[in-house]
Design an enzyme around this catalytic site. Structure first.
Site, PDB file in Angstrom:
ATOM      1  N   SER A 110       1.093  -1.086   0.177  1.00 36.93           N
ATOM      2  CA  SER A 110      -0.283   0.105   0.410  1.00 36.93           C
ATOM      3  C   SER A 110       0.739   1.083   0.032  1.00 36.93           C
ATOM      4  O   SER A 110       1.796   1.706  -0.957  1.00 36.93           O
ATOM      5  CB  SER A 110      -1.207  -0.195   1.345  1.00 36.93           C
ATOM      6  OG  SER A 110      -1.972   0.960   0.979  1.00 36.93           O
ATOM      7  N   GLU A 204      -1.951  -2.668  -7.753  1.00 35.17           N
ATOM      8  CA  GLU A 204      -3.224  -2.560  -7.845  1.00 35.17           C
ATOM      9  C   GLU A 204      -3.955  -1.243  -6.356  1.00 35.17           C
ATOM     10  O   GLU A 204      -2.892  -0.206  -6.270  1.00 35.17           O
ATOM     11  CB  GLU A 204      -3.261  -3.875  -6.868  1.00 35.17           C
ATOM     12  CG  GLU A 204      -1.995  -3.653  -5.689  1.00 35.17           C
ATOM     13  CD  GLU A 204      -2.413  -2.377  -3.872  1.00 35.17           C
ATOM     14  OE1 GLU A 204      -3.688  -2.580  -3.588  1.00 35.17           O
ATOM     15  OE2 GLU A 204      -1.383  -1.819  -3.654  1.00 35.17           O
ATOM     16  N   HIS A 269      -5.128  -5.191  -1.199  1.00 38.07           N
ATOM     17  CA  HIS A 269      -6.478  -4.899  -0.300  1.00 38.07           C
ATOM     18  C   HIS A 269      -7.168  -6.104  -0.486  1.00 38.07           C
ATOM     19  O   HIS A 269      -7.830  -5.846  -1.262  1.00 38.07           O
ATOM     20  CB  HIS A 269      -6.216  -3.955  -0.638  1.00 38.07           C
ATOM     21  CG  HIS A 269      -5.365  -2.436  -0.436  1.00 38.07           C
ATOM     22  ND1 HIS A 269      -4.568  -2.094  -0.939  1.00 38.07           N
ATOM     23  CD2 HIS A 269      -5.165  -1.559   1.470  1.00 38.07           C
ATOM     24  CE1 HIS A 269      -3.237  -0.941  -0.566  1.00 38.07           C
ATOM     25  NE2 HIS A 269      -4.546  -0.853   0.582  1.00 38.07           N
TER      26      HIS A 269
END
Length: 299
Positions: A110, A204, A269
């Site tokens: 992330s 992502e 995620h």
């Protein structure tokens, strides 16, 4: 350069380079990490109760990361969670000192994409894009995949898509690059920008509407970031809108690159996410839904 794998008795440092760490999730994860035979050192920002969206002031987060890396006993620096803020501390880190300290493992995902880029650019190290322990997504399969990558990387030489989606068929070989789309776009124009040249790009994101994904892909395309790319692998797009719209967007913006593209790989995620090595050379087979590493993620 590949860092060394971990062994029982090694020390791992938990840091909080981005957002505040939920205490309950942290306390649930610590026994898991210790159960791997690791000594766990928890940085002060991890336990900080600072208000707002940062775990601690920028200088404190940078100091926590730097001290963990410079500690000769620490073999792996693992981000407890993501959020926002890693970019803000990059210019406060003493990269020459970290380089002199020698290689070790950086793990996280992330927002930690900013740190992955920085460690690659400034230290020349491969890293691992992994689930993080203080997260509701750190379930048993995700934890076990991370453990095996850290301790037994030879067992994960072939990575398979969770729900393979053939976007553009074909095969490609290259270095795994990328991570979180928002952070890659935010890095344009910085020292850590890098590029996808000769790479297989991993992408992502989470909680970004489709038009925002469009904007970020367009920014990277216009900046030339995708020039020379060999392939694209898409992970999870949790809470980013209609999956069919996202699929159409990926095809509209990236199919003109004329490289193999695989969707549905299941990293990012999402529960049970695999750990992927950034900087490793790999071969992509879209029809088989696989990434085959040329060598284990860690030495």
């Amino acid at each position: 350069m590949r860092p060394a794998r971990l062994r029982a008795g090694d020390t791992i440092a938990l840091v909080a380079p981005s957002g505040p760490v939920p205490p309950d999730l942290l306390e649930a994860a610590l026994p898991v990490l210790r159960g791997w035979g690791l000594k766990v050192r928890v940085g002060p920002a991890v336990y900080s109760a600072a208000p707002g969206y940062l775990s601690a002031p920028d200088a404190d987060r940078a100091a926590e990361f730097t001290e963990a890396w410079l500690d000769p006993e620490v073999k792996c620096v693992l981000a407890a969670r993501g959020g926002y803020g890693a970019q803000r501390m990059l210019d406060l880190v003493d990269w020459p000192a970290l380089r002199a300290a020698g290689p070790k493992v950086l793990a996280g995902s992330s927002d930690v994409t900013a740190l992955h880029r920085a460690v690659h650019v400034h230290l020349g190290l491969d890293t691992v894009f992994s689930p993080m322990p203080a997260s509701v997504l750190f379930d048993a399969p995700a934890a076990e995949h991370l453990r095996r990558t850290l301790f037994e990387p030879e067992h994960h030489r072939v990575l398979r898509a969770a729900e393979p989606d053939v976007l553009v068929p074909g095969r490609a070989s290259g270095v795994l690059v990328g991570g979180n789309l928002s952070l890659l776009a935010a890095g344009v124009g910085t020292a850590e920008q890098g590029s996808a040249r000769d790479g297989i790009v991993l992408l992502e994101d989470v909680t970004e509407s489709v038009y925002r994904l469009d904007r970020m892909l367009t920014q990277l395309l216009r900046a030339g970031w995708f020039d020379g790319v060999r392939g694209v692998v898409a992970g999870s797009w949790a809470a980013c809108g209609d999956p069919a719209e996202i699929r159409s967007l990926l095809l509209e913006r990236l199919a003109p690159l004329a490289v193999p593209m695989l969707g549905g790989f299941g990293f990012g995620h999402v529960a049970s996410a695999p750990t992927l090595p950034l900087g490793a050379r790999a071969s992509l087979d879209v029809e088989l839904g696989t990434l085959a590493l040329d060598s284990p993620a860690l030495a």
